[in-house]
Design an enzyme around this catalytic site. Structure first.
Site, PDB file in Angstrom:
ATOM      1  N   ASP A  96       0.930  -1.273   0.002  1.00 32.27           N
ATOM      2  CA  ASP A  96      -0.144  -0.086   0.105  1.00 32.27           C
ATOM      3  C   ASP A  96       0.779   1.303   0.013  1.00 32.27           C
ATOM      4  OD1 ASP A  96       1.031  -0.003   2.522  1.00 32.27           O
ATOM      5  OD2 ASP A  96      -0.638  -0.853   3.507  1.00 32.27           O
ATOM      6  N   GLU A 118      -0.258  -9.149  -0.719  1.00 32.50           N
ATOM      7  CA  GLU A 118      -0.900  -8.669   0.505  1.00 32.50           C
ATOM      8  C   GLU A 118      -2.353  -7.851  -0.040  1.00 32.50           C
ATOM      9  OE1 GLU A 118       0.849  -5.567   3.529  1.00 32.50           O
ATOM     10  OE2 GLU A 118       1.630  -7.176   3.922  1.00 32.50           O
ATOM     11  N   GLU A 132      -1.993   5.030   2.878  1.00 34.22           N
ATOM     12  CA  GLU A 132      -2.080   3.514   2.697  1.00 34.22           C
ATOM     13  C   GLU A 132      -3.466   3.040   2.308  1.00 34.22           C
ATOM     14  OE1 GLU A 132      -0.522   4.828   5.269  1.00 34.22           O
ATOM     15  OE2 GLU A 132       1.634   4.665   4.849  1.00 34.22           O
ATOM     16  N   HIS A 240      13.081   5.352  12.689  1.00 33.38           N
ATOM     17  CA  HIS A 240      12.720   5.739  11.204  1.00 33.38           C
ATOM     18  C   HIS A 240      13.618   6.673  10.782  1.00 33.38           C
ATOM     19  CE1 HIS A 240      10.490   6.057   7.745  1.00 33.38           C
ATOM     20  NE2 HIS A 240      10.093   4.890   7.780  1.00 33.38           N
TER      21      HIS A 240
HETATM   22  C1  UD1 Z   1       6.768   4.713   3.319  1.00 33.80           C
HETATM   23  C2  UD1 Z   1       5.374   4.178   3.095  1.00 33.80           C
HETATM   24  C3  UD1 Z   1       4.474   3.574   4.224  1.00 33.80           C
HETATM   25  C4  UD1 Z   1       5.360   2.577   4.692  1.00 33.80           C
HETATM   26  C5  UD1 Z   1       6.722   2.811   5.384  1.00 33.80           C
HETATM   27  C6  UD1 Z   1       7.685   1.917   5.558  1.00 33.80           C
HETATM   28  C7  UD1 Z   1       3.946   5.793   1.657  1.00 33.80           C
HETATM   29  C8  UD1 Z   1       3.286   6.882   1.500  1.00 33.80           C
HETATM   30  N1  UD1 Z   1       4.550   5.389   2.676  1.00 33.80           N
HETATM   31  O1  UD1 Z   1       6.532   5.779   4.599  1.00 33.80           O
HETATM   32  O2  UD1 Z   1       3.460   2.955   3.801  1.00 33.80           O
HETATM   33  O3  UD1 Z   1       4.641   1.806   5.849  1.00 33.80           O
HETATM   34  O4  UD1 Z   1       7.376   3.753   3.913  1.00 33.80           O
HETATM   35  O5  UD1 Z   1       8.727   2.324   6.308  1.00 33.80           O
HETATM   36  O6  UD1 Z   1       4.551   5.168   0.505  1.00 33.80           O
HETATM   37  N2  UD1 Z   1      14.014   8.164   4.426  1.00 33.80           N
HETATM   38  C9  UD1 Z   1      15.480   8.030   4.544  1.00 33.80           C
HETATM   39  N3  UD1 Z   1      16.090   6.959   4.102  1.00 33.80           N
HETATM   40  C10 UD1 Z   1      15.487   5.808   3.937  1.00 33.80           C
HETATM   41  C11 UD1 Z   1      13.914   6.012   3.869  1.00 33.80           C
HETATM   42  C12 UD1 Z   1      13.468   7.002   4.310  1.00 33.80           C
HETATM   43  O7  UD1 Z   1      16.327   9.174   4.826  1.00 33.80           O
HETATM   44  O8  UD1 Z   1      15.956   4.734   3.623  1.00 33.80           O
HETATM   45  C13 UD1 Z   1      13.557   9.488   4.729  1.00 33.80           C
HETATM   46  C14 UD1 Z   1      13.561  10.580   3.681  1.00 33.80           C
HETATM   47  O9  UD1 Z   1      13.749  11.788   4.049  1.00 33.80           O
HETATM   48  C15 UD1 Z   1      12.084  10.489   3.097  1.00 33.80           C
HETATM   49  C16 UD1 Z   1      11.454  10.178   4.475  1.00 33.80           C
HETATM   50  O10 UD1 Z   1      12.138   9.422   5.224  1.00 33.80           O
HETATM   51  O11 UD1 Z   1      11.842  11.466   2.614  1.00 33.80           O
HETATM   52  C17 UD1 Z   1       9.920   9.761   4.204  1.00 33.80           C
HETATM   53  O12 UD1 Z   1      10.097   8.462   3.315  1.00 33.80           O
HETATM   54  P1  UD1 Z   1       8.834   7.916   2.599  1.00 33.80           P
HETATM   55  O13 UD1 Z   1       9.012   6.813   1.702  1.00 33.80           O
HETATM   56  O14 UD1 Z   1       8.266   9.267   1.862  1.00 33.80           O
HETATM   57  O15 UD1 Z   1       7.625   7.686   3.698  1.00 33.80           O
HETATM   58  P2  UD1 Z   1       7.488   6.756   4.779  1.00 33.80           P
HETATM   59  O16 UD1 Z   1       7.258   7.506   6.079  1.00 33.80           O
HETATM   60  O17 UD1 Z   1       9.201   6.176   4.859  1.00 33.80           O
HETATM   61  N1  UDP Z   2      12.161  -3.381  10.421  1.00 35.61           N
HETATM   62  C1  UDP Z   2      13.500  -3.615  10.314  1.00 35.61           C
HETATM   63  N2  UDP Z   2      14.491  -2.610  10.717  1.00 35.61           N
HETATM   64  C2  UDP Z   2      13.955  -1.987  11.687  1.00 35.61           C
HETATM   65  C3  UDP Z   2      12.685  -1.680  12.112  1.00 35.61           C
HETATM   66  C4  UDP Z   2      11.830  -2.601  11.271  1.00 35.61           C
HETATM   67  O1  UDP Z   2      14.115  -4.458   9.327  1.00 35.61           O
HETATM   68  O2  UDP Z   2      14.810  -1.172  12.473  1.00 35.61           O
HETATM   69  C5  UDP Z   2      11.337  -4.255   9.571  1.00 35.61           C
HETATM   70  C6  UDP Z   2      10.225  -5.190  10.340  1.00 35.61           C
HETATM   71  O3  UDP Z   2      10.588  -6.347  10.819  1.00 35.61           O
HETATM   72  C7  UDP Z   2       9.182  -5.336   9.382  1.00 35.61           C
HETATM   73  C8  UDP Z   2       9.434  -4.125   8.343  1.00 35.61           C
HETATM   74  O4  UDP Z   2      10.697  -3.553   8.743  1.00 35.61           O
HETATM   75  O5  UDP Z   2       9.399  -6.383   8.714  1.00 35.61           O
HETATM   76  C9  UDP Z   2       8.263  -3.277   8.785  1.00 35.61           C
HETATM   77  O6  UDP Z   2       8.666  -1.719   8.083  1.00 35.61           O
HETATM   78  P1  UDP Z   2       7.842  -0.495   8.725  1.00 35.61           P
HETATM   79  O7  UDP Z   2       7.455  -0.559  10.050  1.00 35.61           O
HETATM   80  O8  UDP Z   2       8.698   0.502   8.138  1.00 35.61           O
HETATM   81  O9  UDP Z   2       6.783  -0.407   7.712  1.00 35.61           O
HETATM   82  P2  UDP Z   2       5.326  -0.938   7.556  1.00 35.61           P
HETATM   83  O10 UDP Z   2       5.317  -2.544   7.752  1.00 35.61           O
HETATM   84  O11 UDP Z   2       4.563  -0.291   8.564  1.00 35.61           O
HETATM   85  O12 UDP Z   2       4.879  -0.684   6.004  1.00 35.61           O
END
Ligand code: UD1
Ligand code: UDP
Length: 383
Positions: A96, A118, A132, A240
């Site tokens: 999602d 999923e 999502e 995160h």
């Molecule tokens: C995204 C997904 C969410 C998922 C989550 C898993 C969308 C809208 N959201 O949310 O569904 O649950 O990922 O974690 O698609 N960033 C880094 N390094 C990384 C990843 C992220 O620096 O490896 C930072 C960046 O500044 C980025 C911000 O996190 O702009 C947000 O990332 P984004 O993918 O937009 O949203 P998430 O909150 O990570």
């Molecule tokens: N996870 C990981 N390292 C972390 C935190 C989470 O590998 O420090 C894994 C966790 O086991 C799960 C997945 O990342 O499989 C979940 O990711 P996240 O919570 O970012 O996204 P969501 O599942 O809510 O979309």
């Protein structure tokens, strides 16, 4: 040969699609192409390394603090030319995220059948989780195949008039990944080893949901109150990478005694941290599936869940985001052994660990007929 393009972009898509991508690569009937949008960069790269996956395409989309609108536009612009070049018979997307929805929609516009892995998770609350819930509903509407984890997910899809023969209940691929990784020999690194050898009980905390941003302070205060009340409790919090969350964390966590704020962990380390933890407080989706399989009680710091199976299995408790509710539920689990044991039994409503194999078998038997019989993909004049 059926040409299957798998699109991933974020950490959870990487974890949950790694077993699928590998099963596709192993099949003699499939040509597998892996497209990484890199909506996440470092957090997904950790996963690709762990599973030895080398994407055929990497769009390098991530920008610090990216807005959803800009992300959406850049995903569209990046994915479409690759679809045009590769002309896959089917595209697989997962879950999602924005990568999921745009990957699916861009495929739809090229009239390429989409398989949704999923599929069928619903809160039916449009803004929770945001964005999502909309993403998965939209993908559910356009997908040719729905790979559902549970019977409940199948029922959700049927209520939305998905064709019965387009749905396969296969379990969640996260169990495939979890079983593979948790069985590998493992030792904590020098940062984590002393934490898990000090005799304290660990609360594992993760937070990242956009719709929770306003209330995250309450979750953080609740956790700090719990730690202050118990000398034998510590918190491990892999923070995160989202900069908005990091800012809040830095502001809210003042007294750091027995609280370990650490970088996001590689999946292998994280699985073992879950195993070693006493309880988990999270707003994550994937952790709600992994924790029941590991017998770890989870307080879900959200107002809705699309995973009622875990609540019914007794491992998840939906507590919301209020400070008081989290403290009360946390205290019960820490002080009441019976209440704890009731939640801590190992149960696994999300599959047997063979979801990926079933998805590939399904695609193989669908063969050249990549959409359920009866769906008529009309050729449009202007594309
Ligand atoms: C995204 C997904 C969410 C998922 C989550 C898993 C969308 C809208 N959201 O949310 O569904 O649950 O990922 O974690 O698609 N960033 C880094 N390094 C990384 C990843 C992220 O620096 O490896 C930072 C960046 O500044 C980025 C911000 O996190 O702009 C947000 O990332 P984004 O993918 O937009 O949203 P998430 O909150 O990570
Ligand atoms: N996870 C990981 N390292 C972390 C935190 C989470 O590998 O420090 C894994 C966790 O086991 C799960 C997945 O990342 O499989 C979940 O990711 P996240 O919570 O970012 O996204 P969501 O599942 O809510 O979309």
């Amino acid at each position: 040969m059926t040409k299957v393009m798998t699109i991933i972009g974020t950490r959870p898509e990487g974890i949950k699609m790694a077993p699928v991508a590998r099963a596709l690569e192993a099949s003699e009937y499939m040509e597998s192409i892996l497209l990484n949008t890199a909506q996440h960069r470092d957090m997904l790269d950790q996963v690709l390394d762990l599973f030895h996956l080398v994407p055929d395409y990497d769009l390098n989309i991530m920008k610090a603090g990216q807005r959803l609108e800009e992300l959406t536009v850049r995903l569209f612009e990046g994915i479409t030319p690759i679809l045009e070049k590769e002309k896959p018979d089917v595209v697989l997307v997962h879950g999602d995220t924005t990568t999921t929805f745009i990957g699916a929609y861009a495929s739809f516009l090229r009239q390429i059948p989409v398989g949704h892995v999923e599929a069928g998770l619903r809160t039916n609350t449009l803004y929770s989780p945001f964005p999502e819930e909309l993403n998965r509903q939209m993908v559910g509407r356009l997908a040719a195949y729905h790979f559902a984890a549970t019977e409940k997910n199948r029922q959700n899809l049927l209520k939305e008039n998905a064709r019965p023969d387009s749905i396969a209940v296969v379990g969640n691929t996260v169990i495939d990944a979890l079983l593979e990784i948790s069985e590998r020999p493992f030792e904590f690194d020098d940062e984590l080893k002393p934490i898990f050898e000090n005799g304290k009980r660990t609360i594992l905390l993760t937070t990242h949901r956009r719709e929770n941003l306003e209330e995250m302070e309450q979750v953080y205060r609740a956790v700090q109150r719990i730690v202050q009340q118990h000398d034998d409790i510590q918190v491990v919090f892999p923070v995160h990478k989202n900069p908005v969350i990091r800012q809040k964390v830095m502001r809210e966590f003042v007294d750091m005694k027995n609280i370990y704020l650490i970088e996001p962990l590689g999946y292998e380390q994280f699985v073992h941290v879950m195993k070693q933890s006493y309880l988990v407080i999270t707003d994550s989706g994937g952790i709600q599936e992994e924790a029941p399989a590991l017998g770890k009680p989870v307080l879900v710091a959200r107002n809705t869940t699309e995973r009622p199976e875990g609540v019914e299995a007794g491992t998840l408790k939906l507590v919301g985001t209020s400070e008081e509710a989290i403290v009360t539920a946390g205290e019960t689990l820490l002080n009441d052994e019976k209440a704890y044991q009731q939640m801590a039994a190992v149960r696994n409503p999300f599959g047997e660990g063979n979801a990926s194999r079933q998805i590939v078998d399904f695609l193989q038997s669908a063969g050249g007929q990549m959409e359920p019989a009866g769906i008529d993909r009309k050729q449009v004049l202007y594309r």
